[in-house]
Scaffold this motif. Structure first.
Motif: not given
Length: 133
Positions: A121-127, A68-70, A85-96
């Protein structure tokens, strides 16, 4: 008495033909392994894309937060899943693992998450990296 393998081929005294045959077999095996590896990679990516549907409701809800945030940030989660795919896995892992889930949900409901996510958000830098890519 000499074994048949000990006899040299009169037309190939240095064994070049036998070596080439062995080399061709190795190349064919390498090609088959590469094809299998490609198929496995595609299967794993398909499984990754389908993973949120197979998760527990709680884990799925957590992953919906990052999706949703994305979308609020004008990012396409499925395009990121395919291209990085690695970035998406990292995003999902941090979100979990995120401890600010209630704030994230609150900000998403209020429509302010796209502005305030860097604060929690722990994903702020990646996003941010994805937004500016």
């Amino acid at each position: 008495m000499a074994a048949p393998a000990d006899k040299t081929d009169p037309f190939d005294p240095f064994g070049v033909a036998a070596a080439m045959t062995g080399w061709c077999c190795l190349l064919k095996a390498a090609q088959e392994i590469r094809d299998i590896d490609q198929e496995m990679m595609e299967t794993m990516m398909e499984a990754d894309a389908a993973a949120p549907a197979g998760l527990s409701p709680e884990a799925g809800a957590k992953l919906q937060g990052v999706v949703s945030l994305m979308r609020r940030l004008q990012l396409d989660p499925e395009a990121v899943r395919r291209s990085e795919p690695e970035t998406m896995r990292a995003l999902e892992s941090a979100c979990r693992a995120c401890g600010a889930r209630s704030r994230c949900e609150r900000e998403l409901r209020a429509g302010t998450a796209a502005r305030t996510y860097p604060d929690f958000c722990p994903n702020a830098a990646r996003l941010d990296r994805l937004r500016h890519a």
